[in-house]
Scaffold this motif. Structure first.
Motif, PDB file in Angstrom:
ATOM      1  N   PHE A  55       0.834  -1.195   0.000  1.00  0.00           N
ATOM      2  CA  PHE A  55       0.000   0.000   0.000  1.00  0.00           C
ATOM      3  C   PHE A  55       0.866   1.240   0.000  1.00  0.00           C
ATOM      4  O   PHE A  55       1.808   1.357   0.798  1.00  0.00           O
ATOM      5  CB  PHE A  55      -0.919   0.014   1.222  1.00  0.00           C
ATOM      6  N   LEU A  56       0.539   2.181  -0.882  1.00  0.00           N
ATOM      7  CA  LEU A  56       1.235   3.452  -0.966  1.00  0.00           C
ATOM      8  C   LEU A  56       0.229   4.556  -0.684  1.00  0.00           C
ATOM      9  O   LEU A  56      -0.786   4.669  -1.381  1.00  0.00           O
ATOM     10  CB  LEU A  56       1.848   3.662  -2.350  1.00  0.00           C
ATOM     11  N   GLY A  57       0.478   5.345   0.370  1.00  0.00           N
ATOM     12  CA  GLY A  57      -0.475   6.371   0.723  1.00  0.00           C
ATOM     13  C   GLY A  57       0.024   7.194   1.889  1.00  0.00           C
ATOM     14  O   GLY A  57       1.227   7.253   2.160  1.00  0.00           O
ATOM     15  N   ALA A  58      -0.919   7.825   2.603  1.00  0.00           N
ATOM     16  CA  ALA A  58      -0.545   8.696   3.712  1.00  0.00           C
ATOM     17  C   ALA A  58      -1.607   8.655   4.806  1.00  0.00           C
ATOM     18  O   ALA A  58      -2.806   8.533   4.525  1.00  0.00           O
ATOM     19  CB  ALA A  58      -0.369  10.133   3.227  1.00  0.00           C
ATOM     20  N   VAL A  59      -1.142   8.752   6.039  1.00  0.00           N
ATOM     21  CA  VAL A  59      -2.022   8.889   7.199  1.00  0.00           C
ATOM     22  C   VAL A  59      -1.539  10.075   8.012  1.00  0.00           C
ATOM     23  O   VAL A  59      -0.404  10.544   7.859  1.00  0.00           O
ATOM     24  CB  VAL A  59      -2.029   7.606   8.073  1.00  0.00           C
ATOM     25  N   GLY A  60      -2.394  10.584   8.891  1.00  0.00           N
ATOM     26  CA  GLY A  60      -2.016  11.703   9.732  1.00  0.00           C
ATOM     27  C   GLY A  60      -1.260  11.254  10.976  1.00  0.00           C
ATOM     28  O   GLY A  60      -1.139  10.058  11.249  1.00  0.00           O
ATOM     29  N   ASP A  61      -0.774  12.242  11.730  1.00  0.00           N
ATOM     30  CA  ASP A  61      -0.043  11.928  12.955  1.00  0.00           C
ATOM     31  C   ASP A  61      -0.974  11.886  14.162  1.00  0.00           C
ATOM     32  O   ASP A  61      -0.624  12.306  15.267  1.00  0.00           O
ATOM     33  CB  ASP A  61       1.102  12.924  13.177  1.00  0.00           C
ATOM     34  N   PRO A  88      -4.540  15.716  10.565  1.00  0.00           N
ATOM     35  CA  PRO A  88      -5.467  14.597  10.735  1.00  0.00           C
ATOM     36  C   PRO A  88      -5.418  13.595   9.580  1.00  0.00           C
ATOM     37  O   PRO A  88      -5.086  13.946   8.445  1.00  0.00           O
ATOM     38  CB  PRO A  88      -6.832  15.284  10.788  1.00  0.00           C
ATOM     39  N   SER A  89      -5.779  12.373   9.895  1.00  0.00           N
ATOM     40  CA  SER A  89      -5.965  11.353   8.865  1.00  0.00           C
ATOM     41  C   SER A  89      -7.286  11.594   8.134  1.00  0.00           C
ATOM     42  O   SER A  89      -8.148  12.359   8.595  1.00  0.00           O
ATOM     43  CB  SER A  89      -5.994   9.958   9.500  1.00  0.00           C
ATOM     44  N   GLY A  90      -7.451  10.939   7.012  1.00  0.00           N
ATOM     45  CA  GLY A  90      -8.709  11.017   6.288  1.00  0.00           C
ATOM     46  C   GLY A  90      -9.832  10.378   7.090  1.00  0.00           C
ATOM     47  O   GLY A  90      -9.622   9.417   7.835  1.00  0.00           O
ATOM     48  N   VAL A  91     -11.027  10.918   6.916  1.00  0.00           N
ATOM     49  CA  VAL A  91     -12.203  10.415   7.623  1.00  0.00           C
ATOM     50  C   VAL A  91     -13.365  10.322   6.639  1.00  0.00           C
ATOM     51  O   VAL A  91     -13.517  11.171   5.759  1.00  0.00           O
ATOM     52  CB  VAL A  91     -12.596  11.350   8.786  1.00  0.00           C
ATOM     53  N   ALA A  92     -14.164   9.259   6.772  1.00  0.00           N
ATOM     54  CA  ALA A  92     -15.405   9.135   5.996  1.00  0.00           C
ATOM     55  C   ALA A  92     -16.577   9.015   6.949  1.00  0.00           C
ATOM     56  O   ALA A  92     -16.595   8.117   7.804  1.00  0.00           O
ATOM     57  CB  ALA A  92     -15.338   7.916   5.085  1.00  0.00           C
ATOM     58  N   HIS A  93     -17.524   9.939   6.845  1.00  0.00           N
ATOM     59  CA  HIS A  93     -18.740   9.898   7.658  1.00  0.00           C
ATOM     60  C   HIS A  93     -19.793   9.125   6.865  1.00  0.00           C
ATOM     61  O   HIS A  93     -20.193   9.546   5.778  1.00  0.00           O
ATOM     62  CB  HIS A  93     -19.229  11.312   7.968  1.00  0.00           C
ATOM     63  N   ILE A  94     -20.243   7.997   7.407  1.00  0.00           N
ATOM     64  CA  ILE A  94     -21.114   7.073   6.678  1.00  0.00           C
ATOM     65  C   ILE A  94     -22.399   6.842   7.456  1.00  0.00           C
ATOM     66  O   ILE A  94     -22.379   6.592   8.663  1.00  0.00           O
ATOM     67  CB  ILE A  94     -20.405   5.721   6.437  1.00  0.00           C
ATOM     68  N   VAL A  95     -23.524   6.912   6.752  1.00  0.00           N
ATOM     69  CA  VAL A  95     -24.822   6.558   7.324  1.00  0.00           C
ATOM     70  C   VAL A  95     -25.330   5.330   6.581  1.00  0.00           C
ATOM     71  O   VAL A  95     -25.418   5.331   5.351  1.00  0.00           O
ATOM     72  CB  VAL A  95     -25.838   7.715   7.190  1.00  0.00           C
ATOM     73  N   VAL A  96     -25.639   4.262   7.325  1.00  0.00           N
ATOM     74  CA  VAL A  96     -26.156   3.021   6.751  1.00  0.00           C
ATOM     75  C   VAL A  96     -27.573   2.807   7.246  1.00  0.00           C
ATOM     76  O   VAL A  96     -27.824   2.816   8.458  1.00  0.00           O
ATOM     77  CB  VAL A  96     -25.279   1.810   7.149  1.00  0.00           C
ATOM     78  N   ILE A 105     -19.730  10.933   3.302  1.00  0.00           N
ATOM     79  CA  ILE A 105     -19.006  12.194   3.145  1.00  0.00           C
ATOM     80  C   ILE A 105     -17.544  11.910   3.478  1.00  0.00           C
ATOM     81  O   ILE A 105     -17.231  11.453   4.581  1.00  0.00           O
ATOM     82  CB  ILE A 105     -19.538  13.291   4.077  1.00  0.00           C
ATOM     83  N   VAL A 106     -16.650  12.162   2.526  1.00  0.00           N
ATOM     84  CA  VAL A 106     -15.223  11.917   2.727  1.00  0.00           C
ATOM     85  C   VAL A 106     -14.498  13.236   2.973  1.00  0.00           C
ATOM     86  O   VAL A 106     -14.641  14.181   2.195  1.00  0.00           O
ATOM     87  CB  VAL A 106     -14.602  11.194   1.516  1.00  0.00           C
ATOM     88  N   VAL A 107     -13.745  13.297   4.067  1.00  0.00           N
ATOM     89  CA  VAL A 107     -12.877  14.441   4.370  1.00  0.00           C
ATOM     90  C   VAL A 107     -11.443  13.944   4.177  1.00  0.00           C
ATOM     91  O   VAL A 107     -10.956  13.127   4.967  1.00  0.00           O
ATOM     92  CB  VAL A 107     -13.099  14.948   5.800  1.00  0.00           C
ATOM     93  N   MET A 113      -2.602  15.298   0.913  1.00  0.00           N
ATOM     94  CA  MET A 113      -1.224  15.785   0.873  1.00  0.00           C
ATOM     95  C   MET A 113      -0.394  15.113  -0.217  1.00  0.00           C
ATOM     96  O   MET A 113       0.710  15.556  -0.526  1.00  0.00           O
ATOM     97  CB  MET A 113      -0.555  15.540   2.227  1.00  0.00           C
ATOM     98  N   LEU A 114      -0.915  14.035  -0.783  1.00  0.00           N
ATOM     99  CA  LEU A 114      -0.143  13.295  -1.787  1.00  0.00           C
ATOM    100  C   LEU A 114      -0.159  14.015  -3.132  1.00  0.00           C
ATOM    101  O   LEU A 114      -1.196  14.505  -3.571  1.00  0.00           O
ATOM    102  CB  LEU A 114      -0.709  11.878  -1.952  1.00  0.00           C
ATOM    103  N   THR A 115       0.993  14.033  -3.779  1.00  0.00           N
ATOM    104  CA  THR A 115       1.103  14.683  -5.091  1.00  0.00           C
ATOM    105  C   THR A 115       1.582  13.731  -6.180  1.00  0.00           C
ATOM    106  O   THR A 115       1.609  14.088  -7.352  1.00  0.00           O
ATOM    107  CB  THR A 115       2.073  15.875  -5.028  1.00  0.00           C
ATOM    108  N   GLY A 116       1.969  12.520  -5.798  1.00  0.00           N
ATOM    109  CA  GLY A 116       2.451  11.546  -6.781  1.00  0.00           C
ATOM    110  C   GLY A 116       3.561  10.699  -6.189  1.00  0.00           C
ATOM    111  O   GLY A 116       4.117  11.032  -5.137  1.00  0.00           O
ATOM    112  N   PRO A 117       3.890   9.582  -6.827  1.00  0.00           N
ATOM    113  CA  PRO A 117       4.918   8.689  -6.296  1.00  0.00           C
ATOM    114  C   PRO A 117       6.307   9.296  -6.369  1.00  0.00           C
ATOM    115  O   PRO A 117       6.650   9.967  -7.342  1.00  0.00           O
ATOM    116  CB  PRO A 117       4.801   7.452  -7.192  1.00  0.00           C
TER     117      PRO A 117
END
Length: 310
Positions: A55-61, A88-96, A105-107, A113-117
């Motif tokens: 996995f290539l990506g980013a998380v918050g501290d 912050p890390s990414g967050v998704a607010h989900i209603v099921v 809703i994705v924040v 912060m990612l711009t490319g490999p």
């Protein structure tokens, strides 16, 4: 090995009988925080389906970032190229709701912060059999990753969600596109899945359009057209069903399975995911997928025998 360049989010999920309308307040019956994000979901789905995955990506501290990294690593996924960035890390607010429908809703948080490999990412991508991409990262980052994979001769699988206008420089790098029927309509302007499939094939060599409970359709520029019915199940939560399908499909194709067999494998995986709550928590393991396939094949054989006797 499959590489996934994509989003990792913490899903903040509320379960309700009926989703609220604008200005309305309703009482929920349950609440969970579940690691998700379309990129992380596809990575976990592929790993559980039997692939080696990076996995290539980013998380918050933040605490969510720690948990997201732990979840990926716990699924056996390489997290060497997962960055930790300030904030912050990414967050998704989900209603099921009780009909297994969802609204999200994705924040983006750290994902934005990612711009490319970078050079190390490119070295990893060059060793992959395929790269899985989605659109929860900045578009420039997705395009750069697709171009890096194409330059390395690596197959590119794109899930075009959420729907945005797809630039030609991205499409020219894509080998297989896998939208759901709503995304396919948004891209092509056609609500008919078969017409949308034809339009997608003007853009990329292969396409799969997922149709929820009606299964999925596949097409290629070589002229192949297939329809794989969904496995009949009672769905309780469709969150990440599409990501499960894509992850399993990528595994099957990387193993050399023909499109029809790969669609059956992916459909079996998705049928298991919708019977469980959550995103990453719902994704099946390889032995479960194989069991569904075996049972379905046995059922088909039994029906064939009955027809012969009749």
């Amino acid at each position: 090995m499959l590489a996934v360049y994509g989003s990792a989010n913490m899903d903040v999920v509320a379960y309700v009988a009926k989703a609220p309308k604008r200005g309305e307040t309703v009482t929920g019956r349950a609440f969970h925080t579940i690691p998700g994000g379309k990129g992380a979901n596809q990575a976990i789905a592929a790993a559980r389906a039997g692939a080696e995955v990076a996995f290539l990506g980013a998380v918050g501290d933040d605490a969510f970032g720690v948990e997201l990294r732990r979840t990926l690593a716990g699924a056996g996924i390489s997290v060497e190229r997962v960055r930790t960035v300030p904030g912050p890390s990414g967050v998704a607010h989900i209603v099921v709701d009780d009909e297994a429908g969802n609204s999200i809703i994705v924040v983006p948080g750290a994902n934005g912060m990612l711009t490319g490999p970078d050079a190390a990412d490119r070295a990893l991508l060059a060793r992959a059999d395929a790269l899985l991409l989605q659109l929860e990262l900045p578009l420039e980052a997705v395009v750069a990753a697709a171009r890096a994979a194409r330059e390395a001769g690596v197959r590119v699988v794109l899930t075009p969600a959420p729907v945005v206008e797809l630039p030609a420089e991205l499409l020219e790098c894509v080998d297989l596109i896998v939208p759901n029927e709503h995304e396919a309509a948004g891209i092509t302007g056609s609500a008919d899945p078969q017409d949308a499939l034809s339009a997608l094939l003007d853009l990329v060599p292969e396409a799969v359009v997922t149709l929820g409970g009606r299964g999925a359709v596949y097409g290629s520029r070589a002229g192949t057209r297939l329809h794989e019915p969904a496995v009949p199940v009672r769905a309780v939560d469709t969150t990440a069903a599409g990501d499960t399908f894509v992850g399993a499909l990528a595994v099957a194709r990387a193993e050399g399975r023909e499109p029809a067999e790969a669609l059956r494998f992916a459909s079996a995986a998705a049928s298991l995911a919708v019977r469980r709550h959550g995103a990453s928590t719902s994704m099946p393991h390889r032995h479960e997928i194989d069991d569904v396939l075996s049972a379905r094949l046995a059922g088909l054989n039994n029906r064939t025998e009955v027809k012969k006797e009749a």
